[in-house]
Design a protein around this motif. Structure first.
Motif, PDB file in Angstrom:
ATOM      1  N   PHE A   1      -7.756   6.462   5.733  1.00 49.31           N
ATOM      2  CA  PHE A   1      -8.827   7.096   6.209  1.00 49.31           C
ATOM      3  C   PHE A   1      -9.822   5.815   6.784  1.00 49.31           C
ATOM      4  N   GLY A   2     -10.111   4.766   6.022  1.00 49.01           N
ATOM      5  CA  GLY A   2     -10.455   3.595   6.822  1.00 49.01           C
ATOM      6  C   GLY A   2     -12.082   3.612   7.176  1.00 49.01           C
ATOM      7  N   GLY A   3     -12.800   4.585   7.125  1.00 47.14           N
ATOM      8  CA  GLY A   3     -14.186   4.593   7.239  1.00 47.14           C
ATOM      9  C   GLY A   3     -14.530   5.299   8.518  1.00 47.14           C
ATOM     10  N   ILE A   4     -15.664   5.286   8.985  1.00 50.50           N
ATOM     11  CA  ILE A   4     -16.255   6.028  10.188  1.00 50.50           C
ATOM     12  C   ILE A   4     -15.824   5.661  11.508  1.00 50.50           C
ATOM     13  N   THR A   5     -15.685   4.273  11.416  1.00 51.65           N
ATOM     14  CA  THR A   5     -15.064   3.739  12.780  1.00 51.65           C
ATOM     15  C   THR A   5     -13.766   3.729  12.920  1.00 51.65           C
ATOM     16  N   MET A   6     -12.870   3.926  11.882  1.00 58.99           N
ATOM     17  CA  MET A   6     -11.415   4.235  11.980  1.00 58.99           C
ATOM     18  C   MET A   6     -11.227   5.591  12.342  1.00 58.99           C
ATOM     19  N   GLN A   7     -12.050   6.619  11.873  1.00 58.55           N
ATOM     20  CA  GLN A   7     -11.967   7.944  12.026  1.00 58.55           C
ATOM     21  C   GLN A   7     -12.596   8.433  13.228  1.00 58.55           C
ATOM     22  N   THR A   8     -13.226   7.553  14.209  1.00 55.89           N
ATOM     23  CA  THR A   8     -13.714   8.016  15.204  1.00 55.89           C
ATOM     24  C   THR A   8     -13.084   7.067  16.407  1.00 55.89           C
ATOM     25  N   GLU A   9     -13.553   5.792  16.633  1.00 54.64           N
ATOM     26  CA  GLU A   9     -13.079   5.027  17.804  1.00 54.64           C
ATOM     27  C   GLU A   9     -11.717   4.585  17.742  1.00 54.64           C
ATOM     28  N   LYS A  10     -11.190   4.310  16.374  1.00 51.73           N
ATOM     29  CA  LYS A  10      -9.931   3.978  16.069  1.00 51.73           C
ATOM     30  C   LYS A  10      -8.924   4.965  15.628  1.00 51.73           C
ATOM     31  N   PHE A  11      -9.201   6.204  15.876  1.00 51.62           N
ATOM     32  CA  PHE A  11      -8.393   7.268  15.125  1.00 51.62           C
ATOM     33  C   PHE A  11      -6.769   7.183  15.229  1.00 51.62           C
ATOM     34  N   ASP A  12      -6.468   6.409  16.287  1.00 54.80           N
ATOM     35  CA  ASP A  12      -5.156   6.249  16.530  1.00 54.80           C
ATOM     36  C   ASP A  12      -4.311   5.518  15.498  1.00 54.80           C
ATOM     37  N   LEU A  13      -5.296   4.288  14.926  1.00 52.87           N
ATOM     38  CA  LEU A  13      -4.472   3.745  13.792  1.00 52.87           C
ATOM     39  C   LEU A  13      -4.594   4.389  12.542  1.00 52.87           C
ATOM     40  N   ALA A  14      -5.828   5.247  12.294  1.00 54.37           N
ATOM     41  CA  ALA A  14      -6.045   6.127  11.099  1.00 54.37           C
ATOM     42  C   ALA A  14      -4.680   7.214  11.291  1.00 54.37           C
ATOM     43  N   ARG A  15      -4.637   7.683  12.470  1.00 50.80           N
ATOM     44  CA  ARG A  15      -3.315   8.805  12.545  1.00 50.80           C
ATOM     45  C   ARG A  15      -1.965   8.262  12.231  1.00 50.80           C
ATOM     46  N   LYS A  16      -1.560   6.977  12.524  1.00 46.58           N
ATOM     47  CA  LYS A  16      -0.546   6.382  12.287  1.00 46.58           C
ATOM     48  C   LYS A  16      -0.159   6.201  10.837  1.00 46.58           C
ATOM     49  N   GLU A  17      -1.226   5.712   9.989  1.00 46.47           N
ATOM     50  CA  GLU A  17      -0.990   5.333   8.537  1.00 46.47           C
ATOM     51  C   GLU A  17      -1.203   6.705   7.699  1.00 46.47           C
ATOM     52  N   GLY A  18      -1.806   7.671   8.273  1.00 45.95           N
ATOM     53  CA  GLY A  18      -1.954   9.058   7.943  1.00 45.95           C
ATOM     54  C   GLY A  18      -0.612   9.696   7.756  1.00 45.95           C
ATOM     55  N   LEU A  19       0.045   9.339   8.918  1.00 45.03           N
ATOM     56  CA  LEU A  19       1.368  10.289   8.998  1.00 45.03           C
ATOM     57  C   LEU A  19       2.559   9.314   7.899  1.00 45.03           C
ATOM     58  N   ILE A  20       2.483   7.979   7.820  1.00 45.08           N
ATOM     59  CA  ILE A  20       3.244   7.485   7.055  1.00 45.08           C
ATOM     60  C   ILE A  20       2.944   7.857   5.547  1.00 45.08           C
ATOM     61  N   LYS A  21       1.532   8.180   5.185  1.00 41.98           N
ATOM     62  CA  LYS A  21       1.462   8.627   3.787  1.00 41.98           C
ATOM     63  C   LYS A  21       1.880  10.150   3.544  1.00 41.98           C
ATOM     64  N   ALA A  22       1.429  10.772   4.806  1.00 40.85           N
ATOM     65  CA  ALA A  22       1.892  12.371   4.578  1.00 40.85           C
ATOM     66  C   ALA A  22       3.423  12.622   4.421  1.00 40.85           C
ATOM     67  N   GLU A  23       4.169  11.905   5.109  1.00 41.85           N
ATOM     68  CA  GLU A  23       5.678  11.992   5.133  1.00 41.85           C
ATOM     69  C   GLU A  23       6.086  11.451   3.838  1.00 41.85           C
ATOM     70  N   MET A  24       5.499  10.629   3.111  1.00 39.09           N
ATOM     71  CA  MET A  24       6.033  10.123   2.020  1.00 39.09           C
ATOM     72  C   MET A  24       5.690  10.977   0.791  1.00 39.09           C
ATOM     73  N   ILE A  25       4.500  11.723   0.884  1.00 40.03           N
ATOM     74  CA  ILE A  25       3.918  12.992  -0.014  1.00 40.03           C
ATOM     75  C   ILE A  25       4.978  14.126   0.313  1.00 40.03           C
ATOM     76  N   LYS A  26       5.288  14.573   1.564  1.00 33.77           N
ATOM     77  CA  LYS A  26       6.212  15.558   1.984  1.00 33.77           C
ATOM     78  C   LYS A  26       7.470  15.304   1.122  1.00 33.77           C
ATOM     79  N   LYS A  27       7.930  14.330   0.798  1.00 30.04           N
ATOM     80  CA  LYS A  27       9.508  14.089   0.264  1.00 30.04           C
ATOM     81  C   LYS A  27       9.229  14.646  -1.133  1.00 30.04           C
ATOM     82  N   VAL A  28       8.126  14.461  -1.649  1.00 31.72           N
ATOM     83  CA  VAL A  28       7.867  14.991  -3.270  1.00 31.72           C
ATOM     84  C   VAL A  28       8.085  16.487  -3.259  1.00 31.72           C
ATOM     85  N   ASP A  29       8.813  17.020  -4.194  1.00 32.00           N
ATOM     86  CA  ASP A  29       8.986  18.467  -4.539  1.00 32.00           C
ATOM     87  C   ASP A  29       7.839  18.769  -5.680  1.00 32.00           C
TER      88      ASP A  29
END
Length: 421
Positions: free
Chosen positions: A352-380
């Motif tokens: 998530f990273g805060g308001i700047t990460m969610q706006t001006e730097k969302f490309d970084l937030a997205r990269k980390e968010g996808l890493i976490k999401a893929e990790m969660i997806k593996k769990v049944d």
């Protein structure tokens, strides 16, 4: 006043901070590693590095997840250093208009209430609600809006307006106040509903302080120290009016808890009069994350004896796991209600990273968010849970991006569901 160089010189360059560093994982650059940040900040203080757009870009690239602080052999407050560096950036470049507008809302509850009310009535005019999300809304009151991104909707009535200030118990043994946090107040009101239900179940007197202000975390992490200090003073002064009458101030948000306890203390120590440090000390002693207090100071765990036919994977929000080592408590409670299935690394930041990460730097937030999401997806498991609305927003959005239909629920919602059934 602290000096960047004093803390930077204590870094032994061991590199223990780098393997788990969130920004280094998605942007492996020594300049934005924790030890790199420290060297750059020392260079600015000594006049070797200019506070320019490149410096601004660098210090705004940190997720402030506290991973480096947790593993550092010298416990160096790298997060605090970066927050102060951002204040210097804000002094030189100013703060974007939309951030200033948002911080105005954080300081003025009446304005935020108005925006929330208007947002509720007009949000569907500006956004298309996906059909698959309607099913989530009907089951778990999680309306999410879509316009390229999934964002949490405003609720018709905020948590603070939903309940009276005092909810007395029949035979109370304890009395607690609730500090709800902005997102749980306006967007995820089911979190507060669940907490009220649990406290009623435990026969605990409930006090909902109506004049509570935002904790100030969004402004602080952005470098707006003027707003931060105003909110610190306002909250401490207000807490003092009832602190002797309650056993605890319960906070269902990891970031708010860390801000009220840890970040207030650090900020006051270096930027405010000593008197405020003593005043904060008294209120800090009674501030707790919800599951931590429920686990340690009530018999809730013993009274949870109904198992639901569901499973959940638990994510350790950075401001609980890394800052306070609150990991055991939520798991101990929800495991009495549902099956807990651990993901590969629950400690990895959601991004998530805060308001700047969610706006001006969302490309970084997205990269980390996808890493976490893929990790969660593996769990049944059917659900994913964490004690943080920022994690809720980030994880829900990125689970959608990776095609996982797990539903995010706060630990309190899981517990309340068992009590309800």
């Amino acid at each position: 006043m602290f000096k960047f160089s004093e803390i930077s010189d204590m870094c032994i360059k061991c590199g223990k901070c780098i393997p788990g560093c969130t920004i280094h994982r998605v942007n492996p650059d020594e300049a934005t590693s924790p030890r790199g940040f420290l060297d750059i900040l020392k260079g600015v203080e000594e006049g070797e590095i200019e506070i320019d757009k490149n410096f601004k870009d660098t210090v705004e690239s940190c997720f402030l997840c506290n991973q480096c602080v947790e593993v550092c052999p010298n416990s160096l407050p790298t997060d605090f250093m970066i927050e102060n560096a951002r204040a210097k950036v804000a002094e030189k470049f100013g703060i974007a208009w939309y951030k200033r507008a948002f911080f105005f809302l954080l300081k003025h509850r009446w304005a935020y209430d108005l925006v929330s009310k208007l947002g509720f009535y007009f949000q569907t005019c500006g956004f298309k609600i996906e059909e698959e999300k309607k099913a989530i809304r009907s089951r778990f009151s999680l309306p999410m809006l879509h316009k390229g991104r999934l964002l949490p909707a405003f609720r018709k009535t905020s948590f603070l307006k939903k309940y009276p200030e005092k909810i007395p118990a029949k035979n109370p043994q304890k009395r607690v106040a609730i500090f709800i946090g902005c997102m749980a107040n306006y967007n995820y009101t089911e979190v507060g509903d669940a907490l009220v239900k649990i406290l009623k179940f435990l026969d605990i007197d409930i006090f909902i302080p109506k004049k509570q202000a935002c904790c100030g975390a969004p402004a602080y992490f952005t470098g707006d120290f003027k707003t931060t200090e105003e909110l610190i003073k306002r909250n401490i002064e207000y807490f003092e009016t009832f602190i002797d009458e309650v056993d605890a101030i319960l906070v269902p948000e990891a970031t708010c808890t860390a801000m009220l306890k840890k970040d207030y203390e650090e900020y006051i120590k270096y930027h405010m009069d000593y008197e405020w440090l003593k005043r904060h000390e008294k209120v800090k002693a009674k501030i707790f994350g919800t599951t931590e207090w429920l686990y340690k100071y009530t018999d809730l765990e013993k009274r949870l004896n109904k198992k639901l036919n569901s499973s959940v994977t638990y994510h350790d929000a950075c401001h609980f796991g890394k800052v306070f080592n609150i990991r055991k408590e939520p798991r101990a409670l929800i495991s009495k209600v549902v099956e807990v299935k651990e993901m590969e690394d629950p400690n990895v930041c959601c991004g998530f990273g805060g308001i700047t990460m969610q706006t001006e730097k969302f490309d970084l937030a997205r990269k980390e968010g996808l890493i976490k999401a893929e990790m969660i997806k593996k769990v049944d498991a059917e659900y994913v849970s964490a004690e943080c609305s920022a994690c809720r927003m980030q994880i829900t959005e990125h689970l959608d991006k990776v095609g996982d239909n797990k539903i995010f629920v706060h630990p309190l919602e899981i517990i309340a569901k068992a009590i309800e059934d």
